[in-house]
Design an enzyme around this catalytic site. Structure first.
Site, PDB file in Angstrom:
ATOM      1  NE  ARG B 227      -3.405  -0.283   1.916  1.00 40.65           N
ATOM      2  CZ  ARG B 227      -4.848  -0.581   3.288  1.00 40.65           C
ATOM      3  NH1 ARG B 227      -4.660   0.469   4.552  1.00 40.65           N
ATOM      4  NH2 ARG B 227      -5.454  -1.505   2.882  1.00 40.65           N
ATOM      5  CG  HIS B 228       1.443   5.460  -1.995  1.00 43.37           C
ATOM      6  ND1 HIS B 228       1.161   6.551  -1.769  1.00 43.37           N
ATOM      7  CD2 HIS B 228       2.661   5.736  -3.118  1.00 43.37           C
ATOM      8  CE1 HIS B 228       1.613   7.876  -2.484  1.00 43.37           C
ATOM      9  NE2 HIS B 228       2.886   7.418  -2.683  1.00 43.37           N
ATOM     10  N   PRO B 229       1.639   5.253   1.220  1.00 41.55           N
ATOM     11  CG  PRO B 229       3.383   6.542   2.120  1.00 41.55           C
ATOM     12  CD  PRO B 229       2.994   5.702   1.087  1.00 41.55           C
ATOM     13  CB  SER B 230       0.074   9.934   0.596  1.00 46.59           C
ATOM     14  OG  SER B 230       0.945  10.019   0.501  1.00 46.59           O
TER      15      SER B 230
END
Lengths: 381, 381
Positions: B227-230
């Site tokens: 998952r990408h953090p933002s």
């Protein structure tokens, strides 16, 4: 900024990460950056978190020291302004989907005759040529299609992304190499050039061991947790309080490691006395090493091993990484100013050059269209 | 090789990965590389697997097209030969532990007065300055100390290394940027420069989101799997046969995605209708998306989504990544020749420049000391 690229003007049409990372490096090297953003919305990343009081720290960290002007490249009046900046630019950088600037009349072929000294760099997901050129891509798509995710993670774990957008960042770096090489070339030939960098290509270019293994041996490498595929020991081991990384692949270092752990006989053991043997028998060796390592904390082991110059270290979280005195001593955390937020910390420039001072600050963070008047005044003549 | 750096001579004192990766790029850009290796043993990586018939494919993939001469820089006769090559070199690249070349009389300060136009680049684990400068480091040590490992992996998994030596490769890239910028600078000033790149610094410079989050918000980011953090959705999802990566962080792309999955109402849902909301509620959103994605194979979804220009893709293993027609079309797999093994495939150069042809082959693989006679004859005059 003073630096090797001082007096050069970059016309910056980039958004999000790959392009802005490249023009940030050009700025750190001394170039002046005029960032052209879409009116009203600006760079998409102005809306990406983390935020400080509605301002994107993500955007700020990549765009410090750039000037911003909002221009609609479909509008004739705005095109006239753009043309005037373009006429004085040394470098144009963009990371639109291939074909976008052509549609607006600003493809390389459209403008290279009029601007023969212009260096024009395009970074895109898949490149300007090939069957996939029309497709959009973001970092994760190329981390997946480039093979990097297939070798990152624990054995049999869920898919694991590299925790930073390495697809964008490596492409930003290769683009920056290309631009600097083209600047040198222009000094010799008097001519600009077109540079076409694809994020997917860059992923192929950084596979090192994994691609050598496949192309040479037809083996398909798999994720190995923290283990290196062909150097041993070269991984993270459990200690009393956490983990320690040890990278002691050659015979001399392995012998020193065994001495520190008080198991000198292991370095002579015919199961472990070459790198190839250790790689083959690493599961057994790991048990032997961890039996010893588990009795002390990481910090104690690191100081004992550093005395013997054994390459080793802790696994730092981001706070610990930033607070490392070495990082401070190297000026790797610098400051920039934002008119609302005030001073703001960000990563520095790792290229230290003796001819130029490595500044402790970077230029201010631009609001969207902040430099319009200044730029119009300067370029309207 | 023809290229922007043609007619430049690189005196290459590098070993293993960070330095050889840099001089490989200089070679791809057209420079001539004379690799100086330690007598008898040569570059350490000649002993690193994978092997083809006793030859290291790892060494071969990094050192194609370089000339090799074995010199002992502690021996007076060998120093005379070295001095003659040095006198004609434009660039010296080395990645010894700081202080090593000084010991032999070839530190930057020892030779810069005599060779004022020389560009001298040193890549090291921690840099030429700071409290840790004396310590050795390999890739994994800086992946750990630079914080990258703390954000790579599954939540709560064992430590996870990026599956390629990104510590070496990014430092090799930053060094190459510095060298090219210094070449441009030399055209303007007539002066060479010293470039000091630390692998640890480079890790700090590539942390993007993670470091912005910590420096701006004091949050310590953790590994998040794929998952990408933002940005959301921006991760890998389960399908019927494997996984698909989807990167559809903006409203327009998210709406298209919901339409393809036949859940148009989800894009209007007040829990999911902005990127920030989707990031917050990603666990719920993931369930909704995977419920739909699980009914078809990755290949089918990729073609449906590509039609709508939604950034997406499969997770390719190295074989699939290399066999992608896009990679072939971009000339990213090239050939080099080894006198025993014959033709040998390796990764190409991702910097495509309109002024120079992107060759389909690279120069031959050098045996240790193979070019001694040729070099002696040329430089003895």
């Amino acid at each position: 900024m003073d630096g090797p690229l001082k007096n050069l003007l970059v016309l910056d049409l980039t958004r999000v990460l790959v392009g802005p990372y490249c023009t940030m490096m050009l700025s750190d090297l001394g170039a002046r950056i005029i960032k052209v953003e879409a009116p009203e919305v600006g760079d998409d990343s102005r809306k990406f978190g983390p935020f400080i009081e509605d301002y994107s720290a993500y955007f700020m960290s990549l765009n410090r020291g750039k000037e911003s002007i909002a221009l609609n490249l479909k509008n004739e009046d705005d095109k006239k302004i753009f043309d005037k900046i373009l006429a004085k630019a040394d470098i144009l950088v963009e990371n639109f989907k291939p074909g976008t600037l052509e549609k607006w009349g600003y493809g390389w072929k459209d403008i290279c005759t009029k601007h023969p000294r212009l260096i024009y760099a395009s970074a895109s997901g898949f490149g300007q040529t090939g069957p996939l050129k029309e497709l959009p891509a973001y970092d994760m798509v190329v981390q997946g299609m480039g093979g990097l995710m297939s070798v990152t993670g624990q054995p049999n774990s869920e898919p694991t992304r590299v925790g930073t957008s390495i697809g964008d960042i490596t492409a930003g770096l290769f683009t920056t190499v290309g631009i600097n090489a083209a600047l040198y070339d222009r000094e010799k030939t008097g001519k600009g050039t077109f540079i076409d960098v694809s994020m997917l290509d860059c992923q192929i270019a950084i596979l090192e061991n994994a691609i050598a293994r496949y192309l040479a041996k037809n083996e398909i490498p798999k994720p190995m947790g923290s283990r290196h595929p062909s150097i041993a020991p070269f991984e993270a081991f459990k200690t009393k309080d956490s983990h320690i990384i040890i990278a002691a692949g050659n015979e001399k270092l392995f012998e020193k490691l065994c001495n520190v752990l008080n198991i000198p006989e292991i370095s002579k053991d015919p199961k472990f006395n070459t790198n190839s043997l250790r790689s083959e028998n690493m599961d057994d060796l790991k048990k032997i090493l961890e039996d010893k390592l588990i009795v002390k904390n990481t910090g104690e082991w690191v100081s004992e091993m550093e005395k013997e110059k054994i390459p080793c270290g802790p696994i730092f979280n981001i706070k610990e990484a930033v607070e490392n005195p070495q990082v401070e001593a190297r000026n790797m955390i610098v400051k920039a100013h934002h008119k609302v937020i005030g001073d703001f910390k960000l990563a520095g420039n790792p290229i230290k050059m003796s001819n130029y001072k490595d500044q402790k600050t970077r230029g201010d963070i631009p609001d969207l269209d902040e430099h319009r008047e200044k730029i119009l005044k300067e370029f309207n003549n």
